[in-house]
Design a protein around this motif. Sequence first.
Motif, PDB file in Angstrom:
ATOM      1  N   THR A   1     -90.085  -7.771  33.028  1.00 23.51           N
ATOM      2  CA  THR A   1     -90.549  -8.193  31.703  1.00 23.51           C
ATOM      3  C   THR A   1     -89.551  -7.694  30.661  1.00 23.51           C
ATOM      4  O   THR A   1     -88.825  -6.724  30.876  1.00 23.51           O
ATOM      5  CB  THR A   1     -91.944  -7.632  31.346  1.00 23.51           C
TER       6      THR A   1
ATOM      7  N   SER B   1     -88.778  -8.019  25.988  1.00 21.60           N
ATOM      8  CA  SER B   1     -89.229  -8.498  24.681  1.00 21.60           C
ATOM      9  C   SER B   1     -88.177  -9.330  23.959  1.00 21.60           C
ATOM     10  O   SER B   1     -88.387  -9.716  22.806  1.00 21.60           O
ATOM     11  CB  SER B   1     -89.608  -7.293  23.801  1.00 21.60           C
TER      12      SER B   1
ATOM     13  N   GLN C   1     -98.186  -5.507  29.084  1.00 16.72           N
ATOM     14  CA  GLN C   1     -98.109  -6.882  28.587  1.00 16.72           C
ATOM     15  C   GLN C   1     -98.352  -6.942  27.076  1.00 16.72           C
ATOM     16  O   GLN C   1     -97.967  -7.912  26.415  1.00 16.72           O
ATOM     17  CB  GLN C   1     -99.101  -7.788  29.332  1.00 16.72           C
ATOM     18  N   GLU C   2     -98.966  -5.906  26.510  1.00 13.14           N
ATOM     19  CA  GLU C   2     -99.223  -5.879  25.068  1.00 13.14           C
ATOM     20  C   GLU C   2     -97.929  -5.708  24.264  1.00 13.14           C
ATOM     21  O   GLU C   2     -97.892  -6.060  23.075  1.00 13.14           O
ATOM     22  CB  GLU C   2    -100.176  -4.727  24.725  1.00 13.14           C
TER      23      GLU C   2
ATOM     24  N   GLN D   1     -94.720  -6.675  25.499  1.00 13.46           N
ATOM     25  CA  GLN D   1     -93.666  -7.495  26.104  1.00 13.46           C
ATOM     26  C   GLN D   1     -93.969  -8.968  25.845  1.00 13.46           C
ATOM     27  O   GLN D   1     -95.112  -9.345  25.607  1.00 13.46           O
ATOM     28  CB  GLN D   1     -93.593  -7.235  27.610  1.00 13.46           C
ATOM     29  N   SER D   2     -92.930  -9.787  25.911  1.00 16.13           N
ATOM     30  CA  SER D   2     -93.077 -11.218  25.614  1.00 16.13           C
ATOM     31  C   SER D   2     -92.798 -12.109  26.819  1.00 16.13           C
ATOM     32  O   SER D   2     -93.384 -13.190  26.930  1.00 16.13           O
ATOM     33  CB  SER D   2     -92.108 -11.620  24.490  1.00 16.13           C
ATOM     34  N   HIS D   3     -91.906 -11.698  27.702  1.00 16.41           N
ATOM     35  CA  HIS D   3     -91.410 -12.554  28.781  1.00 16.41           C
ATOM     36  C   HIS D   3     -91.622 -11.894  30.138  1.00 16.41           C
ATOM     37  O   HIS D   3     -91.412 -10.691  30.288  1.00 16.41           O
ATOM     38  CB  HIS D   3     -89.917 -12.845  28.589  1.00 16.41           C
ATOM     39  N   LEU D   4     -91.996 -12.713  31.115  1.00 15.74           N
ATOM     40  CA  LEU D   4     -92.165 -12.253  32.496  1.00 15.74           C
ATOM     41  C   LEU D   4     -91.346 -13.150  33.415  1.00 15.74           C
ATOM     42  O   LEU D   4     -91.524 -14.367  33.430  1.00 15.74           O
ATOM     43  CB  LEU D   4     -93.637 -12.304  32.919  1.00 15.74           C
TER      44      LEU D   4
ATOM     45  N   PHE E   1    -101.873 -13.481  33.159  1.00 12.87           N
ATOM     46  CA  PHE E   1    -100.663 -13.336  32.353  1.00 12.87           C
ATOM     47  C   PHE E   1    -100.082 -14.669  31.904  1.00 12.87           C
ATOM     48  O   PHE E   1     -99.289 -14.708  30.953  1.00 12.87           O
ATOM     49  CB  PHE E   1     -99.593 -12.552  33.137  1.00 12.87           C
TER      50      PHE E   1
ATOM     51  N   LEU F   1     -97.998 -14.114  28.493  1.00 11.66           N
ATOM     52  CA  LEU F   1     -96.554 -13.965  28.521  1.00 11.66           C
ATOM     53  C   LEU F   1     -95.877 -15.300  28.816  1.00 11.66           C
ATOM     54  O   LEU F   1     -96.465 -16.165  29.465  1.00 11.66           O
ATOM     55  CB  LEU F   1     -96.144 -12.953  29.601  1.00 11.66           C
ATOM     56  N   GLU F   2     -94.657 -15.451  28.332  1.00 12.88           N
ATOM     57  CA  GLU F   2     -93.865 -16.625  28.690  1.00 12.88           C
ATOM     58  C   GLU F   2     -93.274 -16.406  30.082  1.00 12.88           C
ATOM     59  O   GLU F   2     -92.549 -15.438  30.316  1.00 12.88           O
ATOM     60  CB  GLU F   2     -92.739 -16.850  27.675  1.00 12.88           C
ATOM     61  N   TYR F   3     -93.612 -17.307  30.997  1.00 14.12           N
ATOM     62  CA  TYR F   3     -93.191 -17.184  32.394  1.00 14.12           C
ATOM     63  C   TYR F   3     -91.861 -17.882  32.651  1.00 14.12           C
ATOM     64  O   TYR F   3     -91.602 -18.962  32.130  1.00 14.12           O
ATOM     65  CB  TYR F   3     -94.227 -17.884  33.304  1.00 14.12           C
TER      66      TYR F   3
END
Length: 309
Positions: free
Chosen positions: A127, A129, A196-197, A199-202, A258, A262-264
């Motif tokens: 992950t 940001s 996940q709180e 972070q933006s991307h996974l 998620f 989050l953006e996967y």
Amino acid sequence: MRIILGHGAAPGNPRALGAIQFQELVREKSNGEVEIQILGQESVGSDSEMMVSTASGSLDMTINSQGPFSSYVPEAALIGLPFLFESSEHAHAVVDGGEVQDYLRRKAEEKGFHVLGFWDNGMRDITNSKRPIRSPEDLRGLKIRVPDDQMTISIFSQLGANPTPLAFGELYLALRQGAVDGQENPVVNIKSASLQEVQSHLAVIGHQYQVNPFVMSTQRWERMDSDIRTVIEDAAEEAKRTQRDLMAEQTAEIYQEFESVLEYTRPDRGQFREATRPVFDAWQQQHPEFFAALTSAAESSRAEHGKQA
């Protein structure tokens, strides 16, 4: 008899739940003669500190992490070779195999640890940001928190990131404050620490598998009667199976959850495998005997667990 068990996992994490089941099984199997006192969430130190305490005998046992364990048994780091395994189930088939497990147990015993099993710390994802990760180039320059594990440091250095070792308990604040851009962990660990709180991307990539070594101080082990040893080993084996099942269940649920948080991305593992090939070569030179045994076992069981991506 009281035995102190330390670990670093948050409540609800499969490692924490497995520890509780182990505690209950020991009480039941010993007819209340043995009490396991659990000290979780790094309350008796980081994973590295708990390994030191267990080696010295000041802590009885710990369900720890692969990196700190590898500082005593360097060959164990090879379990985390990049893209060695297709899934956790593939890793279990290899790690539980006689040759691999027996070798690691023997080496650990020489360092003051009696191995009670290798629990599941899962397939790891990334992950951050800053931006989506679709290719190795997307990692260049990102400050990625890694555990105190030389293999993981090697992988992310090879990919052009800036790997930054940091205790897991300090990670949420470091991500929130921007001290690091991202991190890599199984999604179960990400969720249990609420990462996940912040972070933006996974990137769902499964770049590495790691174990949670469950070890007891050899000093304490040797002072116990044989019937108590049997209770401890049987309970640890049962709890390991439960912990692995919980990892699988929670992982599937969290991936679904998620998707709305989050953006996967789901990068091509082949690109990353090729980019990290030098890591394989370097570690083969360091530990040729164990490398051969481990990679041979992984390849022979690969057909059952999916072909290389």
